[in-house]
Design a protein around this motif. Structure first.
Motif, short mmCIF file in Angstrom:
data_model
loop_
_atom_site.label_atom_id
_atom_site.label_comp_id
_atom_site.label_asym_id
_atom_site.label_seq_id
_atom_site.Cartn_x
_atom_site.Cartn_y
_atom_site.Cartn_z
N ILE A 128 -67.86 -31.11 61.59
CA ILE A 128 -67.66 -32.07 62.68
C ILE A 128 -66.84 -31.42 63.79
N MET A 129 -65.74 -30.74 63.45
CA MET A 129 -64.89 -30.12 64.45
C MET A 129 -65.64 -29.00 65.18
N LYS A 130 -66.49 -28.28 64.48
CA LYS A 130 -67.25 -27.20 65.11
C LYS A 130 -68.09 -27.75 66.26
N TYR A 131 -68.77 -28.88 66.04
CA TYR A 131 -69.62 -29.46 67.09
C TYR A 131 -68.81 -30.24 68.12
N ALA A 132 -67.62 -30.77 67.72
CA ALA A 132 -66.80 -31.56 68.64
C ALA A 132 -66.20 -30.70 69.74
N ILE A 133 -65.96 -29.43 69.48
CA ILE A 133 -65.31 -28.57 70.47
C ILE A 133 -66.31 -27.74 71.27
N GLN A 134 -67.60 -27.98 71.04
CA GLN A 134 -68.60 -27.26 71.83
C GLN A 134 -68.53 -27.67 73.29
N LEU B 183 -72.75 -39.15 64.35
CA LEU B 183 -73.02 -38.53 65.64
C LEU B 183 -71.74 -37.85 66.12
N VAL B 184 -71.83 -36.61 66.55
CA VAL B 184 -70.67 -35.89 67.05
C VAL B 184 -70.82 -35.72 68.56
N LEU B 185 -69.83 -36.19 69.31
CA LEU B 185 -69.86 -36.10 70.77
C LEU B 185 -68.97 -34.96 71.25
N SER B 186 -69.41 -34.32 72.32
CA SER B 186 -68.62 -33.28 72.98
C SER B 186 -68.87 -33.37 74.48
N ASN B 187 -67.81 -33.59 75.23
CA ASN B 187 -67.91 -33.65 76.71
C ASN B 187 -68.99 -34.62 77.18
N GLY C 109 -74.68 -36.30 53.46
CA GLY C 109 -74.62 -35.20 52.49
C GLY C 109 -74.26 -33.86 53.08
N GLN C 110 -74.53 -33.65 54.37
CA GLN C 110 -74.30 -32.33 54.96
C GLN C 110 -73.02 -32.25 55.78
N ALA C 111 -72.39 -33.39 56.05
CA ALA C 111 -71.23 -33.41 56.94
C ALA C 111 -69.96 -32.96 56.22
N ASN D 41 -71.66 -35.72 75.65
CA ASN D 41 -73.01 -35.51 75.11
C ASN D 41 -72.98 -35.61 73.59
N ILE D 42 -74.12 -35.96 72.99
CA ILE D 42 -74.24 -35.86 71.54
C ILE D 42 -74.58 -34.41 71.21
N SER D 43 -73.64 -33.74 70.53
CA SER D 43 -73.86 -32.32 70.23
C SER D 43 -74.64 -32.13 68.93
N THR D 44 -74.55 -33.11 68.01
CA THR D 44 -75.36 -33.03 66.79
C THR D 44 -75.33 -34.36 66.07
#
Length: 499
Positions: free
Chosen positions: A492-498, A471-475, A485-487, A477-480
């Motif tokens: 991870i960083m792309k979704y973490a900085i959203q 699970l990737v959190l940003s601000n 296999g896909q991570a 919220n769970i962003s994704t």
């Protein structure tokens, strides 16, 4: 590294023992001016002891230290600071009830007029300037006690930079920083190098050593092993020098899991921290949780454990709704937590290994109104054997163990309550590569034994190597959610900085 650089620090034949334990044995070290010099080794190798002697916190038994052409004899902390030596400690050295600004300038406060009054306005202004250099947005008038561990670490770095320094010792400075904050720190290090300032950089993170250090010195069991230009090393060679053996793999093979759902969180929220957090944990699963500092990862763990109260949402165990208002209730429900702050809330340093291990399960060890000593000794001994905790005995004070073994004690304390759900918050923070490997194997075995594990970590390779899902959190919220296999680190960083 340029060979024409002058030597700023030379250590010769340095030895130090604590209560019969030889922490340093005939160690030597040579550091050039304006370089980033890596100092590495397993926990207990003597790195921190060596640096504490240089800072004047500890006195050596024998040997000689020459700094900037001057021999250091009976050195103390104030003398070190005056000579231009500063240190960012692995364990936070802050005074909780003082503000960020007051902590930064502690002992070197600017004063007004006849020096009887502190110039509080200047302290605040200068503290803001320092944090701006680090590209960090922290209110310098806040008390240190209100900051996260990562924010406190940034303040420690700012305090080191507040002196007129010639050499900065950084002991695991990134252990609680996000990837973004690590990049900010590296920019600061490059800036100090350009000014001719020397950095001694202690870290267990191989990628950092190879990225920023020009030379690496390796200690093992309190002895000097070698000093080598980083360009002449490989990661495998460096690990072998550190641990004295080959580590063929870093992460164990991930076990398949197909167990039933044990724990569910639905629409959890705490005002100002996180909102609408929902996830499920299955038996035998490692669920990773990633995100930048302040994204809400540790806040979620604290809320699940009842340290803070939820403003919204529900928790379910085996499909039944549960209410948790304290860590004791969480433990009774079958949920245990390994905190990110080992020294602050994971162990009681002056208690023994035995007492720290059994602290969470004393009710189970009671015989009437007292603790059954035989049962307590048996429980502690079994856990010491199970986790391979290296200690002279279970009655040894836990503060004298290495960081890796202290961490095993924290984990062992959680396992003694026989949880079904285990929350691991930065479980390998500040421990060496050999101890990390042992913890990774333990996490894998716990999953194979059917534990449901929530793994919170700032180390992306750790999450990728151990987790079934992330699970990737940003601000808050769970962003994704990403499958194993896909991570990737980039994803991870792309979704973490959203936003």
């Amino acid at each position: 590294m340029r060979s024409d650089r002058e030597t700023i620090l030379q250590v010769q034949n340095l030895s130090k023992a604590f209560g019969g334990v030889q922490a340093l044995n005939d160690v030597h070290l040579e550091v050039k001016k304006g370089e980033v010099h890596g100092l590495i080794g397993e926990n207990g190798a003597g790195k921190s002891t060596l640096m504490n002697i240089l800072m004047g916190l500890v006195e050596s038994d024998s040997g000689e230290i020459t700094f900037d052409g001057e021999k250091l004899a009976h050195n103390d902390v104030q003398q070190s600071l005056e000579r231009g030596i500063s240190m960012v400690h692995q364990e936070i050295m802050a005074i909780p009830e003082l503000t960020v600004a007051q902590n930064i300038f502690l002992g070197q406060e600017p004063s007004l007029g006849n020096a009887l009054w502190l110039d509080e306005d200047k302290i605040v202004r200068e503290a803001r300037k320092l944090l701006k250099k680090l590209d960090v947005d922290i209110d310098v008038t806040r008390k240190m006690s209100t900051l996260s561990v990562a924010e406190m670490q940034v303040v420690e770095i700012a305090r080191a930079l507040s002196n007129e320094v010639k050499i900065i010792i950084m002991d695991e400075p990134t252990s609680s920083l996000s990837s973004q904050e690590v990049e900010q720190l590296f920019r600061v290090i490059e800036e100090q190098k350009r000014k001719g300032i020397t950095i001694i950089y202690i870290s267990h993170r191989m990628e950092e050593i190879f990225r920023i250090c020009e030379t690496v010195t390796v200690l093992r069991d309190g002895r000097f092993i070698d000093s080598v230009p980083t360009a002449e090393l490989t990661e495998k060679t460096l690990i072998r020098m550190m641990v004295g053996r080959e580590l063929d793999t870093v992460f164990p093979e991930r076990n398949p899991h197909s167990g039933e759902i044990i724990f569910s969180a639905r629409n959890l929220g705490v005002r100002g921290k996180f909102r609408k957090i929902s996830f499920e944990l299955r038996r035998g699963e490692v669920l990773g949780m990633a995100g930048l500092v302040g994204a809400g990862r540790t806040d979620i763990a604290r809320a699940i454990m009842g340290v803070t109260n939820l403003d919204a949402g529900d928790l379910f165990l085996h499909g039944k709704k549960i209410t948790i208002e304290s860590p004791e209730e969480a433990i009774r429900a079958g949920i245990a937590w390994v905190t990110e702050d080992r020294k602050g809330s994971g162990i009681i340093p002056d208690l023994s290994v035995k007492n720290n291990l059994t602290l969470s399960c004393l009710r189970q060890l009671q015989a009437g109104l007292v603790i059954d000593n035989r049962s307590e000794v048996s429980a502690a001994g079994n856990m010491i054997d199970r986790l391979g905790i290296k200690t002279p005995g279970m009655h040894q004070k836990v503060k004298y163990l290495s960081g890796g073994n202290q961490q095993k004690v924290v984990i062992g304390k959680s396992l003694l309550v026989t949880p079904e759900v285990l929350i691991l918050d930065e479980p390998t923070r500040g421990i060496d590569v050999g101890a990390k490997f042992e913890i990774y194997e333990l996490i894998d075995q716990l999953a194979r034994d059917g534990k449901a594990i929530l793994l919170i970590s700032s180390e992306l390779p750790e999450l990728l190597g151990l987790s079934h899902r992330i699970l990737v959190l940003s601000n808050g919220n769970i962003s994704t959610e990403l499958g194993a296999g896909q991570a990737s680190q980039e994803m991870i960083m792309k979704y973490a900085i959203q936003n």
